[in-house]
Scaffold this motif. Sequence first.
Motif, short mmCIF file in Angstrom:
data_model
loop_
_atom_site.label_atom_id
_atom_site.label_comp_id
_atom_site.label_asym_id
_atom_site.label_seq_id
_atom_site.Cartn_x
_atom_site.Cartn_y
_atom_site.Cartn_z
N VAL A 146 0.84 -1.20 0.00
CA VAL A 146 0.00 0.00 0.00
C VAL A 146 0.87 1.25 0.00
N GLU A 147 1.92 1.22 0.84
CA GLU A 147 2.78 2.41 0.93
C GLU A 147 3.53 2.62 -0.37
N PHE A 189 0.98 4.19 -2.88
CA PHE A 189 0.49 5.54 -2.61
C PHE A 189 1.60 6.53 -2.28
N ARG A 190 2.87 6.06 -2.26
CA ARG A 190 3.94 6.97 -1.87
C ARG A 190 4.02 8.22 -2.74
N VAL A 214 1.75 9.89 -4.27
CA VAL A 214 0.67 10.84 -3.93
C VAL A 214 0.97 11.52 -2.60
N VAL A 215 1.42 10.70 -1.62
CA VAL A 215 1.68 11.28 -0.31
C VAL A 215 2.86 12.25 -0.38
N LEU A 240 1.54 15.47 -1.68
CA LEU A 240 0.75 16.24 -0.73
C LEU A 240 1.61 16.73 0.44
N TYR A 241 2.63 15.93 0.78
CA TYR A 241 3.49 16.27 1.92
C TYR A 241 4.93 16.30 1.48
#
Lengths: 76, 369
Positions: free
Chosen positions: A62-63, A66-67, A69-70, A73-74
């Motif tokens: 999962v990480e 989605f890394r 995208v995260v 955002l961050y």
Amino acid sequence: MFLKILFVLLLGAGVAYYEVPKLLQQQLKRELIVFGCFLLIGVALALATVLNLPVPNPTDAVEYIFRPVVRMLYPG
Amino acid sequence: MGIEKGKISRWQAILLVSNSILASMVLITPALLTKEAGQDAWLSVLIAGILGYLIGLFVVSLGLRFPEKNLVEYSIDLLGPWFGRAVCIIFALFFLHINAYLVRAFSVLLITETMPETPLSVLNIFLVILVAYGVYLGLEVFSRVNEIIFPLFMLAGLIIFALAAPEMDFEQLKPYFTHSFSGILWGSLILASFYAEGSFLLMLIPSLRNPKDARKIVLPVSLILLVVISIDVVGLISLFGAQETSRMLFPTFELAKTVHLGAFVERIESLVVGLWVSSVSLKIMAFYYVSVLILAEVFKLKDYRPLVLPYAFVLVVLSVIGWEDTNHVRFYLSRYYPLVAVTVMTGTTLFLYIASSFRRNDKKGGETQ
């Protein structure tokens, strides 16, 4: 270590002992096959964890997915 | 017809869905929210409440297009045997992963707060045995247990917040609107991802005594959740301040620790732990049940019970190896989980919804009215 392996195997055998006669009695072949596969997967995963072997980790997957995208955002 | 023959009433469904969303939300999210949105976290709560209500309406309107069928049956109808099953398996695996973090959160709470010497795996195994037993007994049983436990949980929460109220300082909620709007939005996304867990209702709609009632579940559930989580967040911020709350692991639990009445009613946090453990095990039961039921339907079994115990092995393993430590759980929940939950839940629901809209225009569409 040995005790833990024994514990996992005993639990697996216990589950099989509990479920299989019921399924055999009702002649549920499909259920028996699916149950067997799931139990094998479960016991194999548990044994691998006990023996400290690498186990596929869904959180890592999962990480990984989605890394980007995260990160977007961050930043940092 | 699906596998499950048991029926639950509308009231039981309301309580089951509320409990299944609240149990972890109440304890975990305030810290994550105040980290993102500081003392403006209440605004995130309001936004998430509206978002959650919309998600709920949307999910239920998909379910009500096929009131007599469950998720697996109509996704096979809509997307064909292979693709429909793949979507359902994603759903089941997602709930497996949610369950893993819930079991982990349970043992983290017990280890950090009450039983520091006990190994993680022992607590996980015991919880999963309890939960598997509940699932084995079936939907009707744990919905009825929930009917007793959830009001008690709410009552205990109410008493604790009422007892803590004299020490609260509502000036801590000021100054308003000092945090960036993106932080507030991210906070509401975290909360909305917990609301999105409520989409397990898709599997329960055919088990309702009257499936048409599903639409009447959404509003009561959203109101219960909104009221409880607002009281929780506002109470915590005014008691500890936003900074302090964001540093805690389980702020609601810390709040229970501060409660004292006179000189004799003290340390009632064990009451909170007890009720929270029963409430979170009911939550895990609901998701465990849904996940196993989906798998059983996917493999066309006559009963879901043979899968319950093997699933327990996988669940224990995932809850132990899934995260390195408590910090990792927290980081995962605040960064990745909202995206995953919103993508998977609303994504698959949206996908099925669009597919069913196309189907509706076919000649077969008349049946779904």
